[in-house]
Design an enzyme around this catalytic site. Structure first.
Site, PDB file in Angstrom:
ATOM      1  N   ASP A  12       4.884   6.293   1.272  1.00  0.00           N
ATOM      2  CA  ASP A  12       4.126   6.410   0.023  1.00  0.00           C
ATOM      3  C   ASP A  12       3.332   7.722   0.003  1.00  0.00           C
ATOM      4  O   ASP A  12       3.160   8.379   1.047  1.00  0.00           O
ATOM      5  CB  ASP A  12       3.178   5.204  -0.066  1.00  0.00           C
ATOM      6  CG  ASP A  12       2.767   4.855  -1.486  1.00  0.00           C
ATOM      7  OD1 ASP A  12       3.011   5.662  -2.394  1.00  0.00           O
ATOM      8  OD2 ASP A  12       2.180   3.774  -1.673  1.00  0.00           O
ATOM      9  N   ASP A  49       5.476   1.371 -10.250  1.00  0.00           N
ATOM     10  CA  ASP A  49       4.703   0.163  -9.936  1.00  0.00           C
ATOM     11  C   ASP A  49       4.687  -0.795 -11.111  1.00  0.00           C
ATOM     12  O   ASP A  49       4.154  -1.895 -11.009  1.00  0.00           O
ATOM     13  CB  ASP A  49       3.254   0.534  -9.585  1.00  0.00           C
ATOM     14  CG  ASP A  49       3.132   0.993  -8.139  1.00  0.00           C
ATOM     15  OD1 ASP A  49       3.963   0.574  -7.315  1.00  0.00           O
ATOM     16  OD2 ASP A  49       2.216   1.778  -7.840  1.00  0.00           O
TER      17      ASP A  49
END
Ligand code: DGJ
Length: 716
Positions: A462, A532
């Site tokens: 990430d 997301d």
């Protein structure tokens, strides 16, 4: 003046081919070249005064043996009249800022199995040389361009203020541009704009590319999905990039792409060389469908890391939406047990597993396990998960540090910063300056140890902060503004070294959702987390756009309880949306009853049945959610024996809908063999490929937010 005269007086001349059948045809005297792909040609010529120019890029129906009037310089520079967007801007030691490049020689060679033209240019006076590479990938209708620049002198530094990867010109016409832009939660929003006189730039300045470098240029109004001329491309780079589309008052269009040299410079000392990232450009006459077919196949077959390129992607479980930071062994094991029961193959623990990570205020940088949450460490838990028959994966965010961490307390100088300036935090984090060798070594050692001591088979990598305060005070002054280049070099080096140490491990690219998806990352990561935003309707839009440029086997998609518009979508609908990529589950499945588990088991089994076609097949975007109240995607396997169609309804037909609106549900399939006969799940009889592609078929799905997957198989 010379350049202007040249533009009008270069005449057409014929040449004979030296290498029939190959993708590079050199003209007589070695002063012109025709580069050929499946449907395009690209032509270059050296003019009388030694300038290298490009003269054509488009349909291959043009006479290959004729070179037309040059459109513009093949390597544009700051120098002379400087009329065009420059690829190169340098300052010589005596402060001369103009370049005068002339053609020196050309070679035709092979680079990783593809014919490549190398064009060598030299400055007329200064010790500065350029090699332009053009690698042809005919079957994908693509060319890759990049340049190498060198200071060939014995003394004196050449300051490089700009070095783009490539440029091309299109003749005067009205053009429009399609590209994508986005933000967190709303990635890949298509943007279409007319290119009027002036400069349109797509760029990234802070290492976060929610706006990817993908571009597609079409003659204005020619917007059909399956036909029409499109020039398209993008950059293989995960740092700052720019694509400049400059339309001149004459109507000429120039497209240039490469690294973004905003607040950046490179000092070339004697003997130094700098190589730009690749710019891939293509041409198709088959509309945006031609673009997506070529680019998806290119990424799937040539770019993705070879180790996993041909491997079927596993069904994933990811704990983020179920637990956020509250992870512990007992709950993870409970999740894993249910995940296994449902048919999941890879169990991934997301954020929250390491020391000090009780929320997003601390912990990043201290990459050892939190003994409060996992008193036995990770490996004993992984063993239990492995015994259940699941592989184990883990989340990391190597490039960031929380000020509240042992790492930052020990090395506050390891982050990007300037003296006397604010250190800007986002999500309570700062960015490590990976251009520093000590930072590189620390990260390499931390993650090498993590992977060595634990049976980890999947890394979710990430990156949640944009670059701010890009100071590098400890570096020599003349290297400070090259910090972003060095950062990306070391980022690539870190991923590559970890991959080569642990070749079985899958890598997922994530950057606060889809904030860093590009061919540079896809060459090093196996797949991406596109957003997301896991609301299925939002996802239909994001995925439809993403599939314009990238293949479905790189598109991880989990189902979660997230419901962005309060519409309470069914589990079945969510699964069907996620099944058109790499399927994952992200619910707290320990709370599921029999009814949910039954749906999940059936859907995961169904996905396993169709996933080879989805992951390795060609995809066709049949009905756009941006233009209709439904979306339809079709995948066809290489042998054309199996196809899978996903139909997603977004809304009911409006009340009093006119008949024509309802008829829009007839869909003409693509990519089948016209001569073969196919049966479609749920339909009586069989249909020829020809029928399905020319007459089409109505998929009888009614009702808002409903979906259906149809498997289509060749009948023998
Ligand atoms: C941002 C990612 O996009 C999410 O999927 C999740 O991994 C969080 N970071 C964790 O902090």
């Amino acid at each position: 003046m010379k350049k202007q005269i040249l533009l009008v007086c270069v005449c057409l001349f014929a040449f004979t081919s030296h290498s029939q059948g190959s993708s590079i045809v050199e003209g007589e005297g070695g002063k012109s070249w025709t580069l050929k792909t499946k449907s395009a040609i690209y032509q270059l010529v050296v003019s009388g005064d030694g300038l290298l120019q490009m003269s054509y890029f488009g349909d291959n129906n043009q006479e290959v043996s004729r070179i037309g009037r040059p459109l513009g310089s093949e390597v544009t520079v700051r120098g002379g009249y400087s009329a065009y967007t420059p690829m190169l801007e340098v300052i010589f030691p005596d402060r001369v800022r103009d370049l005068e490049l002339t053609f020196d020689r050309a070679e035709i060679t092979q680079v990783e199995g593809y014919e490549t033209l190398i064009l060598h240019l030299k400055d007329k006076h200064y010790p500065f040389e350029i090699a332009e590479y053009i690698r042809i990938l005919p079957e994908y209708d693509l060319m890759e361009k990049w340049i190498e620049i060198r200071n060939t002198g014995k003394k004196g530094t050449i300051l490089v203020e700009n070095a783009q990867s490539g440029t091309f010109f299109l003749p005067k016409d009205s053009y429009e541009l399609t590209h994508f832009s986005g933000i967190w939660g709303a990635e890949y929003r298509p943007q279409v704009t007319k290119l009027t006189t002036g400069l349109k730039t797509i760029q990234v300045k802070n290492l976060r590319s929610y706006t990817p470098s993908f571009f597609a240029v079409r003659p204005e109004g020619e917007t059909a999905e399956t036909e029409g001329k499109v020039w398209f491309g993008g950059i293989h780079y995960s740092g700052n990039f720019r694509v400049d589309l400059e339309k001149y008052p004459t109507g000429l269009l120039q497209v240039t792409g490469g690294m973004n040299f905003w607040d950046q410079e490179i000092n070339l000392k004697p003997g130094d060389k700098f190589v730009t990232p690749k710019l891939t450009i293509g041409y198709t006459s088959e509309g945006m469908q031609g673009v997506s077919l070529n680019l998806a196949a290119y990424a799937r077959e040539k770019i993705l890391p070879a180790a996993h390129r041909e491997q079927v992607r596993p069904v994933l479980y990811n704990s983020w939406y179920a637990t956020t930071f509250s992870v512990n062994e007992e709950h993870q094991l409970a999740l894993a047990r249910t995940a296994k029961e449902l048919g999941v193959e890879m169990f991934v623990i997301d954020d929250g597993w390491f020391r000090g990570r009780i929320n997003d205020h601390g912990g990043l940088g201290d990459w050892t396990v939190d003994k409060n949450k996992f008193p036995n460490g990770l490996q004993p838990m992984i063993e239990k998960i492995n015994e259940m028959g699941l592989d184990f994966g883990i989340w990391i965010e190597p490039e960031m540090v929380n000020p509240n961490s042992d790492l930052y307390r020990a090395h506050p100088d390891w982050v990007f910063h300037y003296p006397n300036r604010t250190r800007h935090e986002d999500r309570n984090q700062l960015m490590l300056n990976l251009a520093r060798e000590d930072v590189y070594q620390y990260l390499y050692k931390s993650f090498h140890t993590l992977l060595k001591e634990n049976n980890i088979k999947f890394i979710k990598w990430d990156m949640n902060k944009a670059l701010s305060d890009p100071g590098f005070p400890s570096a020599p002054t003349d290297e400070q503004r090259a910090v972003r280049v060095k950062y990306v070099e070391n980022l690539y080096r870190l991923i590559e070294n970890l991959r080569s140490d642990f070749p079985d491990v899958w890598f997922e690219d994530c950057a606060g959702g889809g904030g860093r998806i590009d061919w540079g990352m896809l060459a090093r990561m196996d797949f991406c987390w596109t957003s997301d935003n896991t609301d299925p309707v939002e996802r239909i839009f994001i995925q439809y756009s993403y599939l314009n440029a990238y293949p479905a086997n790189t598109m991880i998609s989990w189902i979660t309880h997230e419901d962005w518009h309060g519409q309470n979508h069914s589990l079945g609908y969510k699964f069907d949306v996620s099944m058109s990529g790499v399927l994952g589950v992200g619910y707290d499945i320990t709370k599921w009853g029999d009814a949910e588990k039954k749906i999940a088991k059936e859907k995961i089994a169904r996905y396993k049945d169709i996933r080879e076609t989805v992951q390795f097949g060609a995809h066709y975007r049949l009905v756009s959610p941006y233009e209709n109240n439904r979306s339809v995607l079709q995948f066809v396997n290489k042998k054309q024996t199996e196809s899978v169609v996903f139909v997603y309804n977004l809304a009911e037909y409006p009340n009093n809908a006119i008949r024509e609106t309802q008829q829009s549900s007839i869909v003409r399939l693509r990519g089948l063999n016209p001569a073969k006969s196919y049966k479609i799940e749920g339909f009586q009889g069989s249909f020829t490929g020809e029928y399905l592609m020319s007459r089409g078929i109505e998929f009888p799905l009614r009702g808002a937010f409903r979906s259906q997957i149809y498997k289509i198989e060749e009948t023998l």
